[in-house]
Write an enzyme that holds these catalytic residues in place. Structure first.
Site, PDB file in Angstrom:
ATOM      1  N   LYS A  76       0.840  -1.216   0.000  1.00  0.00           N
ATOM      2  CA  LYS A  76       0.000   0.000   0.000  1.00  0.00           C
ATOM      3  C   LYS A  76       0.863   1.250   0.000  1.00  0.00           C
ATOM      4  CE  LYS A  76      -2.199  -0.902   3.878  1.00  0.00           C
ATOM      5  NZ  LYS A  76      -1.577  -2.184   4.299  1.00  0.00           N
ATOM      6  N   ARG A  93      -9.362   0.969   9.467  1.00  0.00           N
ATOM      7  CA  ARG A  93      -8.969  -0.410   9.757  1.00  0.00           C
ATOM      8  C   ARG A  93     -10.054  -1.160  10.520  1.00  0.00           C
ATOM      9  NH1 ARG A  93      -3.054   0.439   9.537  1.00  0.00           N
ATOM     10  NH2 ARG A  93      -1.960  -1.523   9.778  1.00  0.00           N
ATOM     11  N   ARG A 105      12.074  -6.802   5.092  1.00  0.00           N
ATOM     12  CA  ARG A 105      11.956  -5.359   4.809  1.00  0.00           C
ATOM     13  C   ARG A 105      12.887  -4.539   5.720  1.00  0.00           C
ATOM     14  NH1 ARG A 105       6.208  -2.265   4.987  1.00  0.00           N
ATOM     15  NH2 ARG A 105       6.230  -2.786   7.191  1.00  0.00           N
ATOM     16  N   ARG A 154      11.679  -2.124  11.140  1.00  0.00           N
ATOM     17  CA  ARG A 154      10.558  -1.713  11.970  1.00  0.00           C
ATOM     18  C   ARG A 154      10.379  -2.700  13.113  1.00  0.00           C
ATOM     19  NH1 ARG A 154       5.279  -0.140   8.492  1.00  0.00           N
ATOM     20  NH2 ARG A 154       4.273  -1.277  10.179  1.00  0.00           N
ATOM     21  N   ARG A 193      -0.267  -9.266  13.336  1.00  0.00           N
ATOM     22  CA  ARG A 193      -0.858  -8.190  12.517  1.00  0.00           C
ATOM     23  C   ARG A 193      -1.785  -8.776  11.453  1.00  0.00           C
ATOM     24  NH1 ARG A 193       4.511  -5.595  10.674  1.00  0.00           N
ATOM     25  NH2 ARG A 193       3.268  -4.151   9.430  1.00  0.00           N
TER      26      ARG A 193
HETATM   27  P1  AMP Z   1       1.055   0.321   9.355  1.00  0.00           P
HETATM   28  O1  AMP Z   1       2.257   1.169   9.158  1.00  0.00           O
HETATM   29  O2  AMP Z   1      -0.123   0.762   8.543  1.00  0.00           O
HETATM   30  O3  AMP Z   1       1.358  -1.155   9.173  1.00  0.00           O
HETATM   31  O4  AMP Z   1       0.606   0.506  10.887  1.00  0.00           O
HETATM   32  C1  AMP Z   1       1.481   0.153  11.944  1.00  0.00           C
HETATM   33  C2  AMP Z   1       0.682   0.016  13.232  1.00  0.00           C
HETATM   34  O5  AMP Z   1       0.078   1.283  13.561  1.00  0.00           O
HETATM   35  C3  AMP Z   1      -0.478  -0.967  13.195  1.00  0.00           C
HETATM   36  O6  AMP Z   1      -0.077  -2.307  13.422  1.00  0.00           O
HETATM   37  C4  AMP Z   1      -1.353  -0.423  14.324  1.00  0.00           C
HETATM   38  O7  AMP Z   1      -0.817  -0.752  15.597  1.00  0.00           O
HETATM   39  C5  AMP Z   1      -1.197   1.090  14.157  1.00  0.00           C
HETATM   40  N1  AMP Z   1      -2.221   1.656  13.245  1.00  0.00           N
HETATM   41  C6  AMP Z   1      -2.014   2.261  12.049  1.00  0.00           C
HETATM   42  N2  AMP Z   1      -3.162   2.661  11.489  1.00  0.00           N
HETATM   43  C7  AMP Z   1      -4.150   2.318  12.350  1.00  0.00           C
HETATM   44  C8  AMP Z   1      -5.563   2.426  12.339  1.00  0.00           C
HETATM   45  N3  AMP Z   1      -6.223   2.991  11.294  1.00  0.00           N
HETATM   46  N4  AMP Z   1      -6.255   1.947  13.404  1.00  0.00           N
HETATM   47  C9  AMP Z   1      -5.631   1.391  14.444  1.00  0.00           C
HETATM   48  N5  AMP Z   1      -4.294   1.219  14.521  1.00  0.00           N
HETATM   49  C10 AMP Z   1      -3.541   1.673  13.482  1.00  0.00           C
END
Ligand code: AMP
Length: 226
Positions: A25, A100, A139, A172, A183
């Site tokens: 994404k 989400r 990654r 990360r 996740r």
């Molecule tokens: P991402 O970079 O999109 O993979 O997000 C990393 C982490 O941030 C996720 O595993 C969640 O802990 C938190 N996070 C990001 N976006 C959201 C969201 N819309 N709702 C809840 N938690 C989020």
């Protein structure tokens, strides 16, 4: 109003990219941002910045994120509400990692209505779990400019300094296998049901994200220009 509408000669684009972690994404959002000149809003990125800056939201979110759990909807909605009202969103934006949960999707719709903004085009990027895990454990990311590397397909330099900005390249915290699996579980339980929510609308599309970055980009561009 459509998600892509022309007003006074300018094209507006309101796009949700959704899909499990690691489907690409962020990579695709950055490419679309370049083509359309609209901001890429990654809630994960916003939260990581808040953690780094040790803000109140960062302190609340940090531990949940390191376990691969979701941050509460109230915090997320506060962040998004503030972000999409900024002037750079006047011609649209790309959401990556938001919504989400169903609650987030419903409240986002309300917010769009309140701001008199159109419906979204939503694109789901799909990749088998096996490939996602392989991508994410390998990654690596530049901590300064966010450039992505992959130990197998696009290895970082030996000194782990970014070729674009000389920043430190790291891993990360949540890109370890146990957390990646968590996740994916959270995604399947909380986020995958959004497919039905958005599939009811006209502007919903699915894209095979296991293809090359270039191929996925070209499929998405065709969808967006159609
Ligand atoms: P991402 O970079 O999109 O993979 O997000 C990393 C982490 O941030 C996720 O595993 C969640 O802990 C938190 N996070 C990001 N976006 C959201 C969201 N819309 N709702 C809840 N938690 C989020």
């Amino acid at each position: 109003m459509n998600s892509q509408s022309s007003q006074g000669g300018r094209t507006e684009m309101y796009l949700i990219l959704f899909g499990a972690p690691g489907v690409g994404k962020g990579t695709q959002a950055k490419l679309i941002r370049e083509s359309y000149g609209i901001p890429h809003i990654s809630t994960g990125e916003m939260l990581r910045e808040a953690v780094k800056a040790n803000t109140e939201i960062g302190r609340k979110a940090g531990t949940l994120m390191s376990y691969g759990k979701l941050v509460p909807d109230t915090i997320m909605l506060e962040l998004i509400r503030e972000r999409i009202k900024r002037p750079d969103c006047a011609k649209g934006f790309i959401l990556d990692g938001f919504p989400r949960t169903l609650q987030q999707a419903r409240e986002l719709d309300q917010l769009m209505e309140e701001l008199n903004l159109p419906h979204f085009v939503s694109i789901e990027i799909k990749v088998p779990d096996r490939i996602i895990i392989e991508r994410l454990v390998n990654r690596r990311i530049c901590e300064s400019c966010g450039t992505d590397y992959n130990l197998i397909t696009n290895p970082p330099p030996e000194n782990m300094l970014c070729i674009k900005c000389n920043g430190q390249i790291g891993r990360r915290k949540d890109d370890h296998e146990m957390t990646i699996r968590r996740r994916l579980e959270v995604y399947n339980k909380e986020t995958a049901p959004l497919r039905e929510y958005y599939a009811r609308e006209n502007g919903y599309f699915e894209v095979d994200g296991s293809k090359s970055i270039k191929e996925v980009k070209s499929t998405i561009s065709q969808l967006l220009s159609a």
